[in-house]
Design an enzyme around this catalytic site. Structure first.
Site, mmCIF file in Angstrom:
data_model
loop_
_atom_site.group_PDB
_atom_site.id
_atom_site.type_symbol
_atom_site.label_atom_id
_atom_site.label_comp_id
_atom_site.label_asym_id
_atom_site.label_seq_id
_atom_site.Cartn_x
_atom_site.Cartn_y
_atom_site.Cartn_z
ATOM 1 N N GLU A 176 0.839 -1.218 0.000
ATOM 2 C CA GLU A 176 0.000 0.000 0.000
ATOM 3 C C GLU A 176 0.865 1.255 0.000
ATOM 4 O O GLU A 176 0.758 2.113 0.892
ATOM 5 C CB GLU A 176 -1.004 -0.031 1.166
ATOM 6 C CG GLU A 176 -2.000 -1.168 1.015
ATOM 7 C CD GLU A 176 -3.216 -1.103 1.922
ATOM 8 O OE1 GLU A 176 -3.291 -0.232 2.809
ATOM 9 O OE2 GLU A 176 -4.119 -1.942 1.732
ATOM 10 N N GLU A 307 -4.884 -8.801 -0.575
ATOM 11 C CA GLU A 307 -5.709 -8.569 0.625
ATOM 12 C C GLU A 307 -7.156 -8.458 0.167
ATOM 13 O O GLU A 307 -7.478 -7.599 -0.667
ATOM 14 C CB GLU A 307 -5.299 -7.285 1.359
ATOM 15 C CG GLU A 307 -3.970 -7.415 2.063
ATOM 16 C CD GLU A 307 -3.596 -6.193 2.896
ATOM 17 O OE1 GLU A 307 -4.513 -5.487 3.383
ATOM 18 O OE2 GLU A 307 -2.392 -5.950 3.046
#
Ligand code: AHR
Length: 506
Positions: A176, A307
């Site tokens: 991220e 994820e």
């Protein structure tokens, strides 16, 4: 009320292989996933091998889990691997600054993770630190794990008791990067990813599969910036082979945002909004795939959803930063719907990791500190679907289905089906997302002769049903009666249910 559906499955038409890695997992140093979940320490009264909780390992082995991503998540971009090697009593105590600022004693580090993967029979997926780590640090971690010849990192590994290098294929280049991994612009990260990936070398016989940290949801611009790094439109030269896959993350909620609504108490409308959000990953994957197709029509670069899963408000009485949530039949349907969509996109989507395996977010397993263990409804979907791993996807046509449910401005198809074939068998998965309508499904199984069918179902009287330490089997698979005659299978799918049919092919 009941409705009916007519579905055709072409058992003799092989589509793309459903990589077993679509059934991957994710374990972060977050809340009670590692500490209290996987790791109890060698002195614990809970049965363990070298500190690793054996009941958790045994339950996960039954899922044939193909890979495990570690150590994060956001934690990965704060993790310095040298803190987690050597004698445990000498390891530094550091701060888990993303997840509650709690102390991290580093007792679970590289050797413990590799031992866990060996016990699980799963491939390691190590996520390196770009956000706060150096190129050299990441490069030496790869060397520590995978190099055979001499080097300072290898001597250190040997001094820590491990002579032979491990095999590590999957390697994440940060996490991220647009958020907790450094709040970077896509172009900045794309250049960094290329640089870090360059120095993650293939040592000896080990071949890394480097995974660049990708987009949030449908941020296609992020994917495009990364694709430009490995290829350029219209180039005739060989693409720069710096990373082999690009990830993205996608969490499901009921439309009100992550960490907002409770896991167990929900209205019918919230149920349907959750299903709509889960179903929307189809559009998101199609979007990333379209961008990738433009730059990489031969699909050399894989798409990875490392994820995914539901993200509810933390259970009352627990530390909010620990992301501990219950898991109901609704969560199981989110999982089964994701798998149907993953199967459909198997040509480009090569790996997916549910967040997270134990005690955090949409977990397979919930544990307590007294040795209690609960298998969640989501666990059972993974188990019932494991026959799809490395199977050939086959076309499924819903010729006639139950009426769609209107959710706000959208329409939700409540019947979801996918199928695959492998080694003389076929597996069909079916979900009925409707809350009060059962569906009589007629499956026309074309192209192969069927000699036997075994069906199982996961359902309960309410979609809110869940398993607890006291009632561990409130939601558990049961035998499911189906009729099979001349290649036509008829099954009555109750509301809010998931079923699998395993077929023996002549
Ligand atoms: O899975 C929990 C967190 O969600 C991860 O650490 C992060 O990557 C994402 O935002």
């Amino acid at each position: 009320p009941a409705s009916s559906a007519h579905v055709v499955v072409d058992l003799d038409v092989s589509g793309p292989t459903i990589s077993k890695h679509l059934y991957g997992h994710f374990a972060e140093h977050l809340g009670r996933c590692i500490y209290g979940g996987f790791w109890v320490g060698e002195d614990s009264a809970i049965p363990n091998e070298g500190g690793l909780r054996l009941d958790v390992v045994e339950a996960l082995r039954a899922l044939d889990i193909p890979n495990l991503r570690w150590p994060g998540g956001c934690f990965a971009d704060t993790y310095h691997w040298r803190d987690g090697i050597g004698p445990r009593q000498d390891r530094p105590i550091t701060v888990n600054s993303n997840w509650g600022g709690v102390e991290e004693n580093n007792h679970f580090g590289t050797h413990e993770f590799m031992a866990l993967c060996e016990l699980l029979g799963a491939e390691p997926y190590v996520n390196g630190n770009v956000g706060s780590g150096t190129v050299q640090e990441m490069s030496e971690w790869v060397e520590y794990l995978t190099r055979d010849g001499g080097s300072p990192a290898v001597r250190l590994r040997k001094a820590n008791g491990r002579d032979a290098p491990w095999k590590v294929r999957f390697w994440g280049i940060g996490n991220e990067a647009w958020g907790c991994g450094g709040h970077m612009r896509a172009e900045t990260y794309a250049d960094l990813a290329a640089r870090y990936a360059t120095f993650c070398r293939d040592h000896d016989g080990n071949r890394l599969h480097r995974i660049a940290a990708g987009a949030a949801d449908d941020d296609l611009r992020w994917t495009e910036a990364l694709m430009k790094t490995v290829n350029c439109l219209g180039c005739t030269s060989t693409p720069r082979d710096v990373f082999q896959a690009i990830s993205f993350h996608y969490y499901t909620h009921d439309g009100d945002g992550i960490a907002t609504s409770p896991a167990v108490e929900f209205t019918d409308e919230q149920h349907y909004r959750t299903m709509l959000k889960a179903a929307d990953i189809d559009r998101v994957i199609a979007g990333h795939s379209a961008v990738m197709d433009a730059y990489d029509p031969l699909r050399r670069i894989g798409l990875v959803c490392d994820e995914w899963g539901t993200w509810w408000r933390a259970e009352p009485g627990t530390n909010k930063a620990f992301l501990h949530q219950q898991n109901t039949l609704r969560d199981a349907l989110v999982a089964s719907l994701h798998f149907d969509i993953f199967h459909k996109h198997a040509a480009r989507l090569r790996m997916a990791n549910i967040a997270q395996t134990v005690n955090v977010l949409q977990a397979m397993i919930l544990t307590d500190d007294d040795g209690g263990l609960v298998l969640t409804p989501t666990y059972h979907v993974f188990e019932m679907n494991k026959g799809h791993q490395d199977a050939a996807s086959v076309p499924v046509h819903v010729i006639d289905g139950p009426a769609a449910v209107t959710v706000g401005d959208d329409e939700l198809d409540v019947l979801s089906v996918s199928a695959s074939t492998k080694d003389g068998t076929a597996l069909v998965s079916m979900s009925n997302l409707a809350l009060d309508t059962g569906t009589t499904v007629r499956l026309d199984l074309r192209g192969r002769e069927i000699t036997a069918a075994r069906a199982r179902i996961l359902t309960a009287d309410k979609p809110h049903a869940h398993n607890t330490m006291r009632a561990g089997d409130a939601v558990a698979p049961a035998e499911f009666p189906v009729e099979l005659e001349s290649g036509r299978l008829t099954a009555v799918l109750p509301p809010h249910s998931f079923a699998t049919v395993a077929l023996d092919l002549a």
